[in-house]
Design a protein around this motif. Sequence first.
Motif, short mmCIF file in Angstrom:
data_model
loop_
_atom_site.label_atom_id
_atom_site.label_comp_id
_atom_site.label_asym_id
_atom_site.label_seq_id
_atom_site.Cartn_x
_atom_site.Cartn_y
_atom_site.Cartn_z
N ALA A 28 0.86 -1.19 0.00
CA ALA A 28 0.00 0.00 0.00
C ALA A 28 0.90 1.24 0.00
CB ALA A 28 -0.91 0.00 1.22
N GLU A 29 0.48 2.26 -0.73
CA GLU A 29 1.30 3.47 -0.88
C GLU A 29 1.63 4.10 0.47
OE1 GLU A 29 3.56 6.33 -2.87
OE2 GLU A 29 2.87 4.34 -3.44
N ARG A 30 0.71 4.14 1.40
CA ARG A 30 0.96 4.77 2.70
C ARG A 30 2.01 4.00 3.51
NH1 ARG A 30 -3.89 2.42 2.17
NH2 ARG A 30 -4.69 1.00 3.76
N ALA A 31 2.03 2.69 3.39
CA ALA A 31 3.04 1.88 4.08
C ALA A 31 4.39 2.02 3.37
CB ALA A 31 2.61 0.41 4.12
N ARG A 32 4.35 2.01 2.03
CA ARG A 32 5.59 2.17 1.27
C ARG A 32 6.25 3.52 1.57
NH1 ARG A 32 7.82 4.79 -2.20
NH2 ARG A 32 6.01 6.05 -2.69
N VAL B 184 14.50 -1.60 1.90
CA VAL B 184 13.04 -1.63 1.93
C VAL B 184 12.57 -2.64 0.90
CG1 VAL B 184 10.90 -0.32 1.60
CG2 VAL B 184 12.89 0.78 2.67
N VAL B 185 11.86 -3.65 1.38
CA VAL B 185 11.36 -4.73 0.52
C VAL B 185 9.84 -4.74 0.59
CG1 VAL B 185 11.38 -7.21 0.11
CG2 VAL B 185 13.45 -6.08 0.95
N LEU B 186 9.20 -4.55 -0.55
CA LEU B 186 7.74 -4.54 -0.59
C LEU B 186 7.22 -5.97 -0.64
CD1 LEU B 186 7.15 -1.62 -3.11
CD2 LEU B 186 7.24 -1.54 -0.61
N GLN B 187 6.21 -6.23 0.20
CA GLN B 187 5.63 -7.57 0.31
C GLN B 187 4.12 -7.49 0.10
OE1 GLN B 187 7.18 -10.56 0.97
NE2 GLN B 187 9.14 -9.54 0.86
N ASP B 188 3.64 -8.06 -0.99
CA ASP B 188 2.20 -8.09 -1.27
C ASP B 188 1.43 -8.74 -0.12
OD1 ASP B 188 2.19 -6.86 -3.79
OD2 ASP B 188 2.70 -8.74 -4.78
N ASP B 189 2.02 -9.76 0.49
CA ASP B 189 1.34 -10.51 1.55
C ASP B 189 1.02 -9.67 2.78
OD1 ASP B 189 1.61 -12.69 -0.07
OD2 ASP B 189 3.13 -13.69 1.14
N LEU B 190 1.70 -8.55 2.97
CA LEU B 190 1.48 -7.74 4.17
C LEU B 190 0.31 -6.75 4.02
CD1 LEU B 190 5.11 -7.01 5.40
CD2 LEU B 190 3.58 -8.91 5.98
N TYR B 191 -0.19 -6.59 2.81
CA TYR B 191 -1.37 -5.76 2.61
C TYR B 191 -2.60 -6.63 2.82
CZ TYR B 191 -4.84 -2.72 0.45
OH TYR B 191 -5.95 -1.95 0.22
N LEU C 45 11.34 -15.79 7.99
CA LEU C 45 12.41 -14.82 7.78
C LEU C 45 13.77 -15.51 7.80
CD1 LEU C 45 11.08 -11.96 10.08
CD2 LEU C 45 11.20 -11.92 7.57
N GLU C 46 14.73 -14.88 7.15
CA GLU C 46 16.08 -15.45 7.09
C GLU C 46 16.79 -15.24 8.42
OE1 GLU C 46 18.21 -14.27 3.59
OE2 GLU C 46 16.35 -14.15 2.44
N ASP C 47 17.41 -16.28 8.91
CA ASP C 47 18.02 -16.24 10.24
C ASP C 47 19.25 -15.36 10.35
OD1 ASP C 47 16.11 -17.78 11.52
OD2 ASP C 47 17.10 -19.66 11.00
N HIS C 48 19.89 -15.00 9.25
CA HIS C 48 21.05 -14.10 9.36
C HIS C 48 20.59 -12.66 9.67
CE1 HIS C 48 20.04 -13.49 5.09
NE2 HIS C 48 20.56 -12.28 5.26
N GLN C 49 19.30 -12.39 9.52
CA GLN C 49 18.75 -11.08 9.82
C GLN C 49 18.22 -11.08 11.25
OE1 GLN C 49 15.93 -11.10 6.60
NE2 GLN C 49 17.28 -9.90 5.30
N GLN C 50 18.78 -10.21 12.08
CA GLN C 50 18.39 -10.20 13.49
C GLN C 50 17.50 -9.03 13.86
OE1 GLN C 50 22.62 -11.03 14.90
NE2 GLN C 50 21.29 -12.08 16.37
N HIS C 51 17.47 -8.00 13.04
CA HIS C 51 16.65 -6.82 13.29
C HIS C 51 15.75 -6.62 12.08
CE1 HIS C 51 18.89 -5.32 16.85
NE2 HIS C 51 19.86 -6.02 16.29
N ILE C 52 14.47 -6.95 12.24
CA ILE C 52 13.52 -6.90 11.14
C ILE C 52 12.43 -5.88 11.46
CG2 ILE C 52 11.83 -8.19 9.78
CD1 ILE C 52 14.58 -9.34 9.38
N MET C 53 12.17 -4.99 10.53
CA MET C 53 11.06 -4.06 10.66
C MET C 53 9.98 -4.47 9.68
SD MET C 53 10.89 0.07 10.17
CE MET C 53 11.60 0.40 11.78
N CYS C 54 8.73 -4.45 10.14
CA CYS C 54 7.58 -4.70 9.29
C CYS C 54 6.64 -3.51 9.40
CB CYS C 54 6.85 -5.97 9.71
SG CYS C 54 7.79 -7.47 9.46
N VAL C 55 6.30 -2.92 8.28
CA VAL C 55 5.39 -1.79 8.24
C VAL C 55 4.11 -2.26 7.58
CG1 VAL C 55 5.02 0.58 7.43
CG2 VAL C 55 7.33 -0.18 8.07
N ALA C 56 3.02 -2.18 8.33
CA ALA C 56 1.75 -2.69 7.81
C ALA C 56 0.59 -1.90 8.42
CB ALA C 56 1.65 -4.19 8.07
#
Length: 166
Positions: free
Chosen positions: A57-61, A78-85, A99-110
Amino acid sequence: MPRYLYLVRHAQSAEKQVNQNDIGRELTSAGVKQSLLIGGYLLQQQIIPDVIMSSTAERARMTSSLIADALRTDPDKVVLQDDLYEASTRTFFQFITQLEDHQQHIMCVAHNPVISYLAEYLSGAEVGDMVPAGMAIIKFNIQSWKEVSQGNGELENYVTPEMLTP
């Protein structure tokens, strides 16, 4: 080693106009300021997410992009994910456990209500209805994102733009 999930509700957006598609709603000027405040807070705390996953969604992007700008981080994070809308709590939960385990700090905007439900589901804390650009910081003492389950996270902080406004 702890893992951190930063759940962010998109910042304030314009009301839906007649014949406007919901996914295209943009941020208001207040929403732009809110996003920059959250990004500035993260920078001040020296918190740089490995990746910022965002609803399409544009507001989340826009929220995601502004936070990345405030963090002075690579816009490619910034990775856009259709599944989060319009995701359900179940869909969002499955997304996190993959999520990939090498990533320890993940932000999700929804979006609400799922972002608020998810924060409560994962942490067992009462978050209520997250405000626009509100951010729940959840800490997990797990080895893999696959181990995330109901209540095994700890709500470390809940930050709102209002808290950051002088």
